[in-house]
Design a protein around this motif. Structure first.
Motif, PDB file in Angstrom:
ATOM      1  N   GLY A 102       0.827  -1.216   0.000  1.00  0.00           N
ATOM      2  CA  GLY A 102       0.000   0.000   0.000  1.00  0.00           C
ATOM      3  C   GLY A 102       0.854   1.256   0.000  1.00  0.00           C
ATOM      4  O   GLY A 102       0.539   2.235  -0.690  1.00  0.00           O
ATOM      5  N   TYR A 103       1.948   1.226   0.754  1.00  0.00           N
ATOM      6  CA  TYR A 103       2.881   2.363   0.747  1.00  0.00           C
ATOM      7  C   TYR A 103       3.494   2.539  -0.636  1.00  0.00           C
ATOM      8  O   TYR A 103       3.673   3.665  -1.116  1.00  0.00           O
ATOM      9  CB  TYR A 103       4.000   2.183   1.777  1.00  0.00           C
ATOM     10  CG  TYR A 103       3.557   2.184   3.211  1.00  0.00           C
ATOM     11  CD1 TYR A 103       2.428   2.875   3.636  1.00  0.00           C
ATOM     12  CD2 TYR A 103       4.291   1.497   4.158  1.00  0.00           C
ATOM     13  CE1 TYR A 103       2.043   2.870   4.963  1.00  0.00           C
ATOM     14  CE2 TYR A 103       3.914   1.489   5.501  1.00  0.00           C
ATOM     15  CZ  TYR A 103       2.787   2.176   5.886  1.00  0.00           C
ATOM     16  OH  TYR A 103       2.408   2.169   7.211  1.00  0.00           O
ATOM     17  N   PHE A 104       3.837   1.414  -1.272  1.00  0.00           N
ATOM     18  CA  PHE A 104       4.382   1.489  -2.628  1.00  0.00           C
ATOM     19  C   PHE A 104       3.379   2.153  -3.559  1.00  0.00           C
ATOM     20  O   PHE A 104       3.735   2.993  -4.378  1.00  0.00           O
ATOM     21  CB  PHE A 104       4.746   0.092  -3.145  1.00  0.00           C
ATOM     22  CG  PHE A 104       5.099   0.073  -4.603  1.00  0.00           C
ATOM     23  CD1 PHE A 104       6.302   0.582  -5.049  1.00  0.00           C
ATOM     24  CD2 PHE A 104       4.210  -0.447  -5.537  1.00  0.00           C
ATOM     25  CE1 PHE A 104       6.634   0.580  -6.395  1.00  0.00           C
ATOM     26  CE2 PHE A 104       4.535  -0.458  -6.887  1.00  0.00           C
ATOM     27  CZ  PHE A 104       5.744   0.060  -7.316  1.00  0.00           C
TER      28      PHE A 104
ATOM     29  N   LEU B 248       0.588  -2.103 -11.046  1.00  0.00           N
ATOM     30  CA  LEU B 248      -0.279  -2.168  -9.872  1.00  0.00           C
ATOM     31  C   LEU B 248      -1.450  -3.118 -10.087  1.00  0.00           C
ATOM     32  O   LEU B 248      -1.838  -3.842  -9.164  1.00  0.00           O
ATOM     33  CB  LEU B 248      -0.797  -0.776  -9.505  1.00  0.00           C
ATOM     34  CG  LEU B 248       0.202   0.163  -8.854  1.00  0.00           C
ATOM     35  CD1 LEU B 248      -0.461   1.500  -8.550  1.00  0.00           C
ATOM     36  CD2 LEU B 248       0.787  -0.426  -7.591  1.00  0.00           C
ATOM     37  N   ARG B 249      -2.011  -3.121 -11.295  1.00  0.00           N
ATOM     38  CA  ARG B 249      -3.117  -4.046 -11.574  1.00  0.00           C
ATOM     39  C   ARG B 249      -2.661  -5.494 -11.402  1.00  0.00           C
ATOM     40  O   ARG B 249      -3.392  -6.324 -10.856  1.00  0.00           O
ATOM     41  CB  ARG B 249      -3.675  -3.824 -12.979  1.00  0.00           C
ATOM     42  CG  ARG B 249      -4.617  -2.639 -13.074  1.00  0.00           C
ATOM     43  CD  ARG B 249      -5.370  -2.602 -14.387  1.00  0.00           C
ATOM     44  NE  ARG B 249      -4.521  -2.526 -15.553  1.00  0.00           N
ATOM     45  CZ  ARG B 249      -4.005  -1.405 -16.058  1.00  0.00           C
ATOM     46  NH1 ARG B 249      -4.260  -0.241 -15.475  1.00  0.00           N
ATOM     47  NH2 ARG B 249      -3.248  -1.437 -17.134  1.00  0.00           N
ATOM     48  N   LEU B 250      -1.450  -5.797 -11.854  1.00  0.00           N
ATOM     49  CA  LEU B 250      -0.920  -7.150 -11.692  1.00  0.00           C
ATOM     50  C   LEU B 250      -0.696  -7.478 -10.220  1.00  0.00           C
ATOM     51  O   LEU B 250      -0.994  -8.585  -9.770  1.00  0.00           O
ATOM     52  CB  LEU B 250       0.373  -7.320 -12.483  1.00  0.00           C
ATOM     53  CG  LEU B 250       0.210  -7.308 -13.995  1.00  0.00           C
ATOM     54  CD1 LEU B 250       1.569  -7.286 -14.665  1.00  0.00           C
ATOM     55  CD2 LEU B 250      -0.601  -8.505 -14.456  1.00  0.00           C
ATOM     56  N   PHE B 251      -0.160  -6.525  -9.472  1.00  0.00           N
ATOM     57  CA  PHE B 251       0.040  -6.738  -8.038  1.00  0.00           C
ATOM     58  C   PHE B 251      -1.304  -6.996  -7.359  1.00  0.00           C
ATOM     59  O   PHE B 251      -1.433  -7.906  -6.546  1.00  0.00           O
ATOM     60  CB  PHE B 251       0.711  -5.528  -7.386  1.00  0.00           C
ATOM     61  CG  PHE B 251       2.162  -5.358  -7.698  1.00  0.00           C
ATOM     62  CD1 PHE B 251       2.902  -6.332  -8.353  1.00  0.00           C
ATOM     63  CD2 PHE B 251       2.814  -4.193  -7.330  1.00  0.00           C
ATOM     64  CE1 PHE B 251       4.254  -6.153  -8.625  1.00  0.00           C
ATOM     65  CE2 PHE B 251       4.166  -4.013  -7.584  1.00  0.00           C
ATOM     66  CZ  PHE B 251       4.876  -4.988  -8.232  1.00  0.00           C
ATOM     67  N   ASP B 252      -2.306  -6.191  -7.699  1.00  0.00           N
ATOM     68  CA  ASP B 252      -3.628  -6.353  -7.100  1.00  0.00           C
ATOM     69  C   ASP B 252      -4.210  -7.726  -7.414  1.00  0.00           C
ATOM     70  O   ASP B 252      -4.785  -8.371  -6.544  1.00  0.00           O
ATOM     71  CB  ASP B 252      -4.585  -5.266  -7.593  1.00  0.00           C
ATOM     72  CG  ASP B 252      -4.254  -3.896  -7.048  1.00  0.00           C
ATOM     73  OD1 ASP B 252      -3.489  -3.800  -6.065  1.00  0.00           O
ATOM     74  OD2 ASP B 252      -4.757  -2.909  -7.615  1.00  0.00           O
TER      75      ASP B 252
ATOM     76  N   SER C 105      -5.014 -10.332  -4.489  1.00  0.00           N
ATOM     77  CA  SER C 105      -6.426 -10.654  -4.308  1.00  0.00           C
ATOM     78  C   SER C 105      -6.909 -11.439  -5.528  1.00  0.00           C
ATOM     79  O   SER C 105      -7.616 -10.905  -6.370  1.00  0.00           O
ATOM     80  CB  SER C 105      -7.230  -9.364  -4.147  1.00  0.00           C
ATOM     81  OG  SER C 105      -8.590  -9.672  -3.973  1.00  0.00           O
ATOM     82  N   PRO C 106      -6.526 -12.700  -5.624  1.00  0.00           N
ATOM     83  CA  PRO C 106      -6.835 -13.473  -6.829  1.00  0.00           C
ATOM     84  C   PRO C 106      -8.322 -13.681  -7.071  1.00  0.00           C
ATOM     85  O   PRO C 106      -8.726 -13.939  -8.192  1.00  0.00           O
ATOM     86  CB  PRO C 106      -6.127 -14.810  -6.595  1.00  0.00           C
ATOM     87  CG  PRO C 106      -5.939 -14.901  -5.125  1.00  0.00           C
ATOM     88  CD  PRO C 106      -5.816 -13.485  -4.626  1.00  0.00           C
TER      89      PRO C 106
END
Length: 141
Positions: free
Chosen positions: A28-30, A111-115, A119-120
């Motif tokens: 979240g900080y990133f 970020l979309r990939l991280f999300d 949260s799969p």
């Protein structure tokens, strides 16, 4: 670029394991710091201010590498190093305009990939009001 090209998933998994329960908070900080860095970089390029590009690009580079976002880190590094050279030569950073334009879409895609990884289930939920196409206890036809 696909997911495999935007993120080194081994590095991502390693930092996730190292940070344990703090991982989501640090990610979240990133997100927050990265958005601020991208904003600052865009502002600096509009103002043609090479010195103002250096720190946010440096920060984005390091944080991106930490999470395995190598293409984002590499682009931030190009912006940082070119900005440093421009500062030393007392030149405007106009040569970086195209690179800076690439930055936000790359940041957002990363970020979309991280999300999706964190949260799969988000991408797997059926749309409201639609029946899932098969599932637990349902015979496939």
């Amino acid at each position: 670029m696909g997911a495999a090209e935007l993120v080194d998933w081994n590095a991502f998994a390693r930092v996730r394991a190292e940070l344990g329960s703090g991982f989501v908070r640090i990610l979240g900080y990133f997100r927050e710091d990265g958005a601020k860095a991208v904003d600052a970089i865009e502002t600096a390029i509009r103002e043609r201010n090479a010195a103002a590009l250096v720190l946010p690009a440096h920060t984005l580079k390091g944080e991106s590498r930490q999470f395995g976002a190598e293409p984002l880190a590499a682009l931030a590094e190009v912006i940082e190093m070119t900005s440093r050279r421009c500062v030393e030569a007392r030149e405007t950073p106009d040569e970086l305009i195209e690179r800076v334009v690439e930055l936000r879409p790359l940041f957002d895609a990363t970020l979309r990939l991280f999300d999706r990884e964190v949260s799969p289930l988000a991408d797997r939920r059926p749309a409201f009001g639609r029946k899932p196409a098969g599932g637990f206890g349902m015979a496939q036809r």
